[in-house]
Design a protein around this motif. Structure first.
Motif, PDB file in Angstrom:
ATOM      1  N   PRO A  22       0.829  -1.209   0.000  1.00  0.00           N
ATOM      2  CA  PRO A  22       0.000   0.000   0.000  1.00  0.00           C
ATOM      3  C   PRO A  22       0.863   1.259   0.000  1.00  0.00           C
ATOM      4  CG  PRO A  22      -0.754  -1.564   1.674  1.00  0.00           C
ATOM      5  CD  PRO A  22       0.560  -2.080   1.160  1.00  0.00           C
ATOM      6  N   TRP A  23       0.360   2.296  -0.628  1.00  0.00           N
ATOM      7  CA  TRP A  23       1.057   3.589  -0.677  1.00  0.00           C
ATOM      8  C   TRP A  23       1.504   3.962   0.731  1.00  0.00           C
ATOM      9  CZ3 TRP A  23       0.469   8.351   1.543  1.00  0.00           C
ATOM     10  CH2 TRP A  23       1.036   9.462   0.893  1.00  0.00           C
ATOM     11  N   THR A  24       2.829   4.175   0.914  1.00  0.00           N
ATOM     12  CA  THR A  24       3.417   4.425   2.233  1.00  0.00           C
ATOM     13  C   THR A  24       4.441   5.549   2.116  1.00  0.00           C
ATOM     14  OG1 THR A  24       3.210   2.051   2.731  1.00  0.00           O
ATOM     15  CG2 THR A  24       4.594   3.357   4.200  1.00  0.00           C
ATOM     16  N   ARG A  25       4.395   6.514   3.042  1.00  0.00           N
ATOM     17  CA  ARG A  25       5.347   7.625   3.014  1.00  0.00           C
ATOM     18  C   ARG A  25       5.808   7.959   4.433  1.00  0.00           C
ATOM     19  NH1 ARG A  25       4.951   6.343  -1.513  1.00  0.00           N
ATOM     20  NH2 ARG A  25       4.739   7.640  -3.388  1.00  0.00           N
ATOM     21  N   ILE A  26       7.033   8.490   4.539  1.00  0.00           N
ATOM     22  CA  ILE A  26       7.541   9.017   5.809  1.00  0.00           C
ATOM     23  C   ILE A  26       6.838  10.340   6.081  1.00  0.00           C
ATOM     24  CG2 ILE A  26       9.598   9.769   7.058  1.00  0.00           C
ATOM     25  CD1 ILE A  26      11.246   8.025   5.118  1.00  0.00           C
ATOM     26  N   THR A  27       6.485  10.599   7.334  1.00  0.00           N
ATOM     27  CA  THR A  27       5.756  11.821   7.676  1.00  0.00           C
ATOM     28  C   THR A  27       6.725  13.005   7.761  1.00  0.00           C
ATOM     29  OG1 THR A  27       5.929  11.240  10.023  1.00  0.00           O
ATOM     30  CG2 THR A  27       3.883  10.657   8.884  1.00  0.00           C
ATOM     31  N   LEU A  28       7.052  13.526   6.594  1.00  0.00           N
ATOM     32  CA  LEU A  28       7.901  14.714   6.486  1.00  0.00           C
ATOM     33  C   LEU A  28       7.138  15.782   5.723  1.00  0.00           C
ATOM     34  CD1 LEU A  28      11.310  13.037   5.532  1.00  0.00           C
ATOM     35  CD2 LEU A  28      10.675  14.011   7.755  1.00  0.00           C
ATOM     36  N   PRO A  29       7.172  17.034   6.180  1.00  0.00           N
ATOM     37  CA  PRO A  29       6.473  18.100   5.455  1.00  0.00           C
ATOM     38  C   PRO A  29       7.015  18.218   4.035  1.00  0.00           C
ATOM     39  CG  PRO A  29       7.201  18.852   7.627  1.00  0.00           C
ATOM     40  CD  PRO A  29       7.867  17.532   7.387  1.00  0.00           C
ATOM     41  N   GLY A  30       6.131  18.560   3.113  1.00  0.00           N
ATOM     42  CA  GLY A  30       6.545  18.736   1.731  1.00  0.00           C
ATOM     43  C   GLY A  30       5.569  18.083   0.773  1.00  0.00           C
ATOM     44  N   ARG A  31       5.939  18.084  -0.479  1.00  0.00           N
ATOM     45  CA  ARG A  31       5.065  17.571  -1.517  1.00  0.00           C
ATOM     46  C   ARG A  31       5.356  16.089  -1.751  1.00  0.00           C
ATOM     47  NH1 ARG A  31       2.317  21.691  -3.258  1.00  0.00           N
ATOM     48  NH2 ARG A  31       1.328  20.518  -4.936  1.00  0.00           N
ATOM     49  N   THR A  32       4.321  15.401  -2.194  1.00  0.00           N
ATOM     50  CA  THR A  32       4.450  13.977  -2.451  1.00  0.00           C
ATOM     51  C   THR A  32       3.548  13.587  -3.609  1.00  0.00           C
ATOM     52  OG1 THR A  32       4.420  11.784  -1.403  1.00  0.00           O
ATOM     53  CG2 THR A  32       2.587  13.234  -0.891  1.00  0.00           C
ATOM     54  N   ASP A  33       3.804  12.431  -4.174  1.00  0.00           N
ATOM     55  CA  ASP A  33       2.967  11.913  -5.258  1.00  0.00           C
ATOM     56  C   ASP A  33       1.901  11.013  -4.658  1.00  0.00           C
ATOM     57  OD1 ASP A  33       2.561  11.215  -8.270  1.00  0.00           O
ATOM     58  OD2 ASP A  33       2.687   9.272  -7.238  1.00  0.00           O
TER      59      ASP A  33
END
Length: 455
Positions: A311-322
């Motif tokens: 599943p779509w997973t990202r680190i919680t860092l401010p900024g833009r993401t896809d």
């Protein structure tokens, strides 16, 4: 309840097979007695009143697919961690982990690298596109092996000749046999832990389950507490136990006030303690996020597999993401679509470290997102609506068939399939708890089971 009366994901089904309930040869009371007998001393969660009366039974293609996906994604996570830096201390820093949480790094980077993925347990649910990886447990202390072996023994007695599966404890021994062969070491292993949690004969029986498979395969195998290590190793001279199975967590020992100094001394004397503590970095949720985001070295086939089963997973860092082809601010995305996400601490990922957006108060969610973005210590993952499957349950007197949403955990030892563990909520006949699935590593109130395939 027949399969024609319920909706089940086709991944669970194999046409032409009988209902497992039709193959059960013992009464509900005998099922309960066998479960109590085999689970004694093993910390198997069977909270009741409804307990499994059968294993989860998968078609062979589905059973094999779990291990294939686990093996491929584990290799990608391992490579993503390796690519962060040229040394393990550097990789710890790159993932934002605390070096003090990894006190048993051997300092031998080649050894740490060779064995960091030796033992692994992914946790998966079945989504619309099949298995979906929620996270990895990578160490020598994850739950599942003993429970799976014990529950498999029950189902082989209640449904004789019907089902089969890999033996996790025997497969773990075979991984140690590979180490002995590659390093030309004698077959002798020390299971390193503490008797602090062993109180009665049932608990000693749990320890015997660790030792007996080694001894059956020709190993000298004994349980050693830290204070026994220096003398038991046989220094000076050739080590009596060149290999150690780490059956403890350094953080748990620290909480109990147990010193790691004897373990350090044993490592310096030449004890190869497996799995090495570098394995913990592969369980860091940030490593999973790196694979989900995509690495430059990933092939097209690897990216497609990750997109399909992670599943779509990202680190919680401010900024833009896809976000599925759309460029957006992560902060805005998480606040605007709470019901689409799960927030997890990157390290730990127990039930208390997880917030499911759709089951969380909106204000609490906003505060949690703000904290996670400020600290950068968490990951966010797209919520997977878990598919359900039928399982026969018993209260010791009668049986019923329930639709449940299991978490499936195929275990790997030296890349070999080592059996599959499951947790699920039984609920009751009027609740929908069972179909909501298990959240967290163990899941509060969850029952355990073995996952088998047709013999």
């Amino acid at each position: 309840m027949s399969r024609t009366e319920i909706t089940v994901h086709p991944w669970f089904l194999e046409e032409g097979r009988p209902e497992p309930a039709a193959l059960r040869t013992v009464s509900p009371a005998e099922v309960g007695a066998l479960l109590r007998q085999e689970a004694a001393g093993l910390d198997v969660s069977l909270p009741g009143p409804w307990q499994p009366a059968q294993p989860f039974v998968l078609p062979r293609r589905s059973y094999d697919e779990l291990f294939d996906i686990a093996r491929t994604l584990l290799a990608l996570v391992r490579r993503a961690v390796m690519a962060l830096d040229g040394s393990w201390p550097g990789r710890i820093e790159a993932l934002g982990a605390d070096p003090f949480d990894y006190p048993l790094l051997s300092g031998q980077d080649n050894t740490e690298t060779e064995f960091c993925s030796m033992m692994a347990r992914p946790d998966m649910v079945i989504g619309a596109d099949g298995p979906q990886l929620l996270g990895f447990q990578v160490s020598g202390t994850f739950d599942g092996p003993k429970a799976t072996q014990a529950l498999t023994a029950v189902w082989q007695r209640t449904h004789p000749g019907a089902f089969c599966g890999n033996d996790p404890l025997l497969t773990r021994v075979r991984a140690f046999e590979d180490v002995c062969a590659s390093r030309r070491l004698p077959r002798a292993v020390a299971v390193v832990g503490s008797f602090g949690d062993l109180h009665d004969e049932a608990d000693i029986r749990s320890l015997d389950r660790d030792l007996e498979p080694f001894r059956r395969r020709g190993f000298t195998a004994d349980f050693l507490e830290p204070g026994q290590l220096p003398d038991a190793l046989g220094r000076p001279g050739r080590l009596r136990y060149p290999l150690g199975l780490r059956s403890f967590s350094p953080s748990e020992w620290d909480e109990r006030g147990l010193s790691l100094r004897p373990v350090h001394d044993a490592q310096r004397a030449g004890l190869l303690l497996l799995p090495p503590q570098s394995s913990g970095l592969l369980a860091n949720g940030k490593a999973l996020a790196l694979v989900s985001e995509g690495r430059p070295w990933m092939t097209r086939a690897e990216r497609m597999l990750a997109d399909r089963h992670l599943p779509w997973t990202r680190i919680t860092l401010p900024g833009r993401t896809d976000w599925h082809g759309e460029d957006c601010e992560l902060d805005v995305l998480l606040r605007s679509h709470r019901e689409r996400f799960v927030l997890k601490k990157a390290i730990g990922m127990t039930g208390g470290d997880i917030l499911v957006g759709r089951h969380t108060d909106p204000t609490d969610w906003q505060h949690a997102v703000a904290r996670a973005l400020a600290d950068g210590d968490s990951i966010v993952q797209e919520y997977v609506d878990p598919a359900t499957c039928p399982v026969e349950l018993t209260d010791g007197t009668t049986t019923r068939t329930a639709l449940v949403a299991p978490v499936l955990s195929p275990m790997l030892f030296g890349d070999r399939p080592g059996g599959c563990w499951a947790r699920f909520l039984t609920g009751d006949e009027t609740s929908d708890d069972a179909s909501r699935g298990v959240i967290g590593v163990r899941g509060a109130g969850a029952s355990e089971n073995a996952v088998l395939t047709w013999a």
